[in-house]
Design a protein around this motif. Structure first.
Motif, short mmCIF file in Angstrom:
data_model
loop_
_atom_site.label_atom_id
_atom_site.label_comp_id
_atom_site.label_asym_id
_atom_site.label_seq_id
_atom_site.Cartn_x
_atom_site.Cartn_y
_atom_site.Cartn_z
N UNK A 141 0.54 -11.23 -8.84
CA UNK A 141 1.96 -10.91 -8.61
C UNK A 141 2.32 -11.02 -7.13
N UNK A 142 1.41 -11.59 -6.34
CA UNK A 142 1.60 -11.67 -4.89
C UNK A 142 1.79 -10.29 -4.26
N UNK A 143 1.10 -9.31 -4.82
CA UNK A 143 1.16 -7.94 -4.31
C UNK A 143 -0.21 -7.49 -3.80
N UNK A 144 -1.02 -8.45 -3.37
CA UNK A 144 -2.36 -8.12 -2.92
C UNK A 144 -2.37 -7.19 -1.71
N UNK A 145 -1.27 -7.12 -0.98
CA UNK A 145 -1.19 -6.21 0.17
C UNK A 145 -1.28 -4.75 -0.26
N UNK A 146 -1.03 -4.48 -1.55
CA UNK A 146 -1.11 -3.11 -2.04
C UNK A 146 -2.55 -2.68 -2.33
N UNK A 147 -3.48 -3.61 -2.36
CA UNK A 147 -4.87 -3.28 -2.65
C UNK A 147 -5.40 -2.27 -1.64
N UNK A 148 -6.04 -1.24 -2.14
CA UNK A 148 -6.59 -0.21 -1.27
C UNK A 148 -5.63 0.90 -0.92
N UNK A 149 -4.35 0.75 -1.29
CA UNK A 149 -3.36 1.79 -1.01
C UNK A 149 -3.48 2.91 -2.03
N UNK A 150 -2.93 4.11 -1.74
CA UNK A 150 -2.92 5.19 -2.74
C UNK A 150 -2.28 4.71 -4.04
#
Length: 294
Positions: A141-150
């Motif tokens: 979903x092109x949301x890989x920046x959320x990986x590792x976030x709460x």
């Protein structure tokens, strides 16, 4: 129950399957499909193509009787005024809503509208996270920046995908159900997105479906009734008992569907969600009948 006071409720003359169910915008929202040979152009390697989700156009069906909402509303108001002590009234309200006001479990499931689409997106995403891992599911979903976030941040980041912006009451029910699900994650001990177990993923979907059905019932027969008790504790008790009642039915429905729950195409995901909603309403009617006889 964020939507319980946002709508005047369905009218006695409303069609069993509202016309907004055939809204093309709602019918073509994308869902993560099961793994396919090739990703969409420009997508990250291994990403899943977002195919359109189509829903057959079903003409609205007219109400079988002009006052079909009256008895369920009356019983729900009686339950609310009791501060949650009149469980028989709750049983009669829920059973009457499914059997008469909504026209049966199948038609009640069709009334879920945007919550059907949102449920299919959520279920497909969770299935992909289980099959390929949370990071790859986010990358699709092109949301890989959320990986590792709460985990709350991850699900808030998914909100516009699961529940695209819209102004209808039906879309509001789906969004509120998803936000309520996020708020409940910690209470269920679900705190690490990267370590989600299959049972936790099932719990997330169960919470969403239960909140969506609860909100649908409140908007149809419980509008303003939930505000009737003057005691704040009584209001909270009414809300909690209604949600628990619905959650029991959804849990039973998902338990029955669990053997077939696997990686699905978009259309299969929608069919699975419809089957869960229909089974949940069927269980709700059974539970309501049993409660009303106590």
């Amino acid at each position: 129950m964020g939507t319980s006071g946002s709508y005047g409720g369905a009218g006695n003359g409303s069609p069993l399957v509202p016309s907004w169910l055939n809204d093309p915008a709602a019918a073509t929202a994308p869902v993560i499909p099961a793994p396919a040979p090739a990703a969409a152009p420009g997508a990250a390697p291994g990403a899943l193509p977002a195919l359109p989700l189509t829903v057959p156009n079903v003409p609205p069906q007219q109400a079988p009787m002009p006052s079909r909402f009256t008895a369920p509303r009356t019983n729900f108001s009686r339950f609310a005024r009791s501060g949650g002590t009149d469980r028989a009234a709750l049983g009669r309200a829920v059973s009457g809503y499914v059997s008469t006001a909504a026209g049966g479990a199948r038609q009640a499931a069709r009334r879920m509208g945007s919550s059907r689409q949102a449920g299919a997106r959520l279920y497909s995403f969770l299935a992909d996270a289980q099959a390929r891992g949370p990071v790859e599911a986010l990358r699709a979903l092109n949301l890989q920046a959320l990986a590792g976030r709460p985990i709350e941040d991850v699900f808030l980041g998914l909100a516009e995908y699961i529940c695209p912006p819209g102004g209808s009451v039906d879309e509001g029910i789906a969004r509120d159900a998803f936000i309520d699900t996020i708020a409940d994650l910690a209470d269920q001990g679900i705190t690490d997105f990267n370590a989600l177990t299959p049972d936790q993923m099932q719990t997330v979907f169960e919470m969403f479906a239960a909140h969506a059905i609860e909100a649908r019932i409140c908007n149809d027969i419980g509008n303003n009734s939930i505000k009737l008790p003057t005691d704040t504790a009584a209001v909270e008790r009414v809300q909690a008992q209604l949600y628990d009642f619905v959650q029991r039915a959804v849990s039973d429905a998902l338990g029955a569907a669990r053997p077939t729950a696997s990686a699905l195409t978009p259309q299969q995901a929608l069919q699975h969600v419809d089957a869960v909603y229909e089974a949940a309403y069927d269980f709700l009617q059974t539970l309501g009948d049993a409660e009303s006889e106590r």
